[in-house]
Design a protein around this motif. Structure first.
Motif, PDB file in Angstrom:
ATOM      1  N   GLY A 184      28.020  46.231  43.080  1.00 30.49           N
ATOM      2  CA  GLY A 184      29.242  47.027  43.060  1.00 30.49           C
ATOM      3  C   GLY A 184      30.322  46.454  43.954  1.00 30.49           C
ATOM      4  O   GLY A 184      31.493  46.358  43.562  1.00 30.49           O
ATOM      5  N   GLY A 185      29.957  46.070  45.169  1.00 31.30           N
ATOM      6  CA  GLY A 185      30.939  45.486  46.072  1.00 31.30           C
ATOM      7  C   GLY A 185      31.481  44.171  45.552  1.00 31.30           C
ATOM      8  O   GLY A 185      32.683  43.892  45.669  1.00 31.30           O
ATOM      9  N   GLY A 187      37.760  49.116  43.217  1.00 33.06           N
ATOM     10  CA  GLY A 187      36.458  49.631  43.629  1.00 33.06           C
ATOM     11  C   GLY A 187      36.332  51.123  43.394  1.00 33.06           C
ATOM     12  O   GLY A 187      35.274  51.611  42.996  1.00 33.06           O
ATOM     13  N   THR A 220      40.288  56.048  36.252  1.00 34.49           N
ATOM     14  CA  THR A 220      38.921  56.360  36.682  1.00 34.49           C
ATOM     15  C   THR A 220      38.224  57.247  35.664  1.00 34.49           C
ATOM     16  O   THR A 220      37.067  57.008  35.293  1.00 34.49           O
ATOM     17  N   MET A 271      25.734  50.692  42.498  1.00 32.06           N
ATOM     18  CA  MET A 271      26.982  50.018  42.165  1.00 32.06           C
ATOM     19  C   MET A 271      28.179  50.924  42.437  1.00 32.06           C
ATOM     20  O   MET A 271      29.233  50.458  42.882  1.00 32.06           O
ATOM     21  N   ALA A 272      28.019  52.210  42.157  1.00 37.48           N
ATOM     22  CA  ALA A 272      29.107  53.160  42.412  1.00 37.48           C
ATOM     23  C   ALA A 272      29.431  53.209  43.897  1.00 37.48           C
ATOM     24  O   ALA A 272      30.592  53.083  44.307  1.00 37.48           O
ATOM     25  N   VAL A 273      28.401  53.365  44.717  1.00 34.15           N
ATOM     26  CA  VAL A 273      28.605  53.429  46.167  1.00 34.15           C
ATOM     27  C   VAL A 273      29.152  52.092  46.686  1.00 34.15           C
ATOM     28  O   VAL A 273      30.083  52.049  47.499  1.00 34.15           O
ATOM     29  N   ARG A 326      31.017  54.038  37.635  1.00 32.96           N
ATOM     30  CA  ARG A 326      29.590  53.745  37.610  1.00 32.96           C
ATOM     31  C   ARG A 326      28.763  54.953  38.032  1.00 32.96           C
ATOM     32  O   ARG A 326      27.619  55.109  37.587  1.00 32.96           O
ATOM     33  N   GLY A 361      33.735  52.320  40.970  1.00 35.42           N
ATOM     34  CA  GLY A 361      32.695  53.076  41.671  1.00 35.42           C
ATOM     35  C   GLY A 361      32.451  54.435  41.064  1.00 35.42           C
ATOM     36  O   GLY A 361      31.309  54.783  40.723  1.00 35.42           O
ATOM     37  N   SER A 394      30.887  49.782  45.070  1.00 40.83           N
ATOM     38  CA  SER A 394      32.262  49.540  44.647  1.00 40.83           C
ATOM     39  C   SER A 394      33.249  50.290  45.518  1.00 40.83           C
ATOM     40  O   SER A 394      34.301  49.763  45.908  1.00 40.83           O
ATOM     41  N   ILE A 395      32.932  51.537  45.843  1.00 40.62           N
ATOM     42  CA  ILE A 395      33.854  52.364  46.629  1.00 40.62           C
ATOM     43  C   ILE A 395      33.900  51.906  48.083  1.00 40.62           C
ATOM     44  O   ILE A 395      34.975  51.710  48.653  1.00 40.62           O
TER      45      ILE A 395
END
Length: 443
Positions: A124-125, A380, A258, A69-71, A387, A384, A73-74
């Motif tokens: 995430g995206g 994101g 963040t 999810m982190a990857v 997460r 990101g 989102s970013i």
């Protein structure tokens, strides 16, 4: 009298039926996210028993989709700014469905972790795209309410999914939970295609071919007046870039939001990911663990919904700080909870009430903090990296448990994240400009 821009038309208009349907679909999609993320928690006791997975390894398994999810989102959040909210949502749903469908085929921890990572990429995206979509479909009057309501879909989905998962676990093994999630995710793709158009804000900012016609098609569908022309570009072509949110005037709010989100969700995901396993370790069966988690998700859904109502009166920032303080206190009470299944359910519900309300507040703050051309990128980025930190929660707890610490000590250590979050969010300043991203109820 000057012609109104599409943004002004949406901001000043009423919420019509199709507009409400589009916003409602985003809530359903976030509910789907909630079930897909929590599915591994419902399945964790069965996985640990079947494959004899030790606690420290299980902690990393529980964290894998959070890393994804982190990857997602970013990286994919930026795609929503470049290619559109709608295609990003549809693409991410496809990735999520594939990931959920592949999990039951795993023959060991490594494969299982890979498919959870893939599922997390899609989630995430989609979260970043959904946050921008809701902010841009809502009018000014209700934006501080509908953003929290969208995020409330997450625990609501986990709650309803938990009830279904409990029946699946009683009837078969843990793999059925993922088949259920895959079916629901795939079914959401045609619904999203039909109910969620592209946002007028993105069309104004990116100006693809026939942008004005496409905008007016959407405005007619929402029963709003049509725009006569596109507004003048603000300052040349707008390109979404992470660099845009890492320079003044957006730098300070990017870093503070963040940090605040990261430290709080680290504590939140420790709590929700470990509940079923901790309940089983107390001597109860797996369905009892799923029941406590389900009560926690119900409390989280109620808390997230009420935060939106409170935010209409006192502002989203103050409401979020209050929720963070409650989360800090309740997580430590949870650490001292007796081995009584009824009492555990109540304490888990109240803990999630505050914890999820705070998480909901961050989604609203992130959506309001950034202008349209970097809204999904900024959201994101915050989600990101948050997460990525959240992945530390379940993993760190697994390491601490493996070293002999009890639930009370682990909860105390990890709850410090919510206290740090309060300090960071109090330093955030979100100011309104000529093209404000906040409204009169904003931060």
């Amino acid at each position: 009298m000057m012609a109104k821009t599409p943004r002004e038309i949406v901001d000043e208009g009423r919420l019509g039926g199709w507009q409400i349907a589009a916003l409602g679909m985003t809530i359903l999609l976030n509910a789907l996210d909630g079930f897909d993320v929590m599915s591994i928690s419902f399945a964790a006791p069965g996985i640990a028993e079947e494959w004899q997975v030790p606690q420290d390894v299980l902690g990393w398994v529980l964290s894998m989709e959070l890393i994804g999810m982190a990857v997602g989102s970013i990286l994919l959040g930026g795609m929503a700014d470049r290619f559109g909210r709608r295609p990003t949502i549809l693409g991410c749903l496809t990735v999520m469905g594939a990931g959920m469908l592949l999990v039951p085929t795993a023959t060991g921890v490594a494969q299982l972790s890979l498919w959870r990572l893939l599922t997390g990429l899609g989630i995430g995206g989609m979260l970043a795209a959904l946050n921008a979509t809701v902010a841009e479909f809502s009018n000014a009057r209700y934006r501080s309410l509908v953003l929290p309501l969208m995020v409330t879909g997450y625990p609501l989905g986990a709650f309803l999914g938990g009830m279904m998962a409990a029946n699946v676990l009683d009837a078969g093994d843990w793999r059925g939970v993922f088949y259920l999630g895959a079916g629901l995710t795939i079914a959401a793709i045609p619904l999203s295609f039909f109910l969620i158009p592209e946002t007028p804000d993105w069309l104004v900012d990116r100006r693809p071919a026939n942008a004005l016609q496409r905008i007016n098609t959407i405005l007619r569908r929402f029963r709003l007046p049509e725009a006569t022309e596109l507004p003048e570009p603000s300052a040349g072509p707008r390109r979404s870039s992470i660099a845009d949110i890492l320079r003044p005037p957006l730098l300070s709010r990017t870093l503070l939001l963040t940090l605040a989100y990261l430290t709080h969700v680290t504590a939140y995901y420790y709590f929700v990911k470990w509940i079923p396993k901790l309940v089983v370790d107390m001597g109860f069966d797996a369905s009892a663990g799923g029941g406590v988690l389900t009560k926690a998700m119900l409390g989280g859904a109620i808390g997230g919904g009420l935060l939106g109502v409170v935010a209409l009166r006192i502002g989203i920032k103050k409401a979020t700080v209050i929720a963070l303080a409650g989360a800090f206190v309740m997580l430590n009470i949870f650490g001292q909870a007796p081995e009584d299944i009824a009492m555990l359910g109540w304490i888990a519900g109240v803990t999630a009430f505050f914890s999820n309300a705070a998480a909901v507040g961050f989604y609203a703050l992130l959506a309001m903090a950034f202008p349209p051309h970097v809204r999904a990128t900024g959201t994101g980025f915050g989600i990101g990296f948050g997460r990525a930190g959240a992945a530390m929660g379940p993993a760190l707890a697994g390491i601490l448990f493996a070293r002999g610490l009890d639930v009370e000590a682990v909860s105390l250590i990890i709850s410090i994240g919510s206290a740090v979050s309060i300090c960071a969010i109090l330093l955030v300043r979100i100011t309104a400009g000529p093209r404000a991203t906040t409204d009169r109820h904003g931060a």
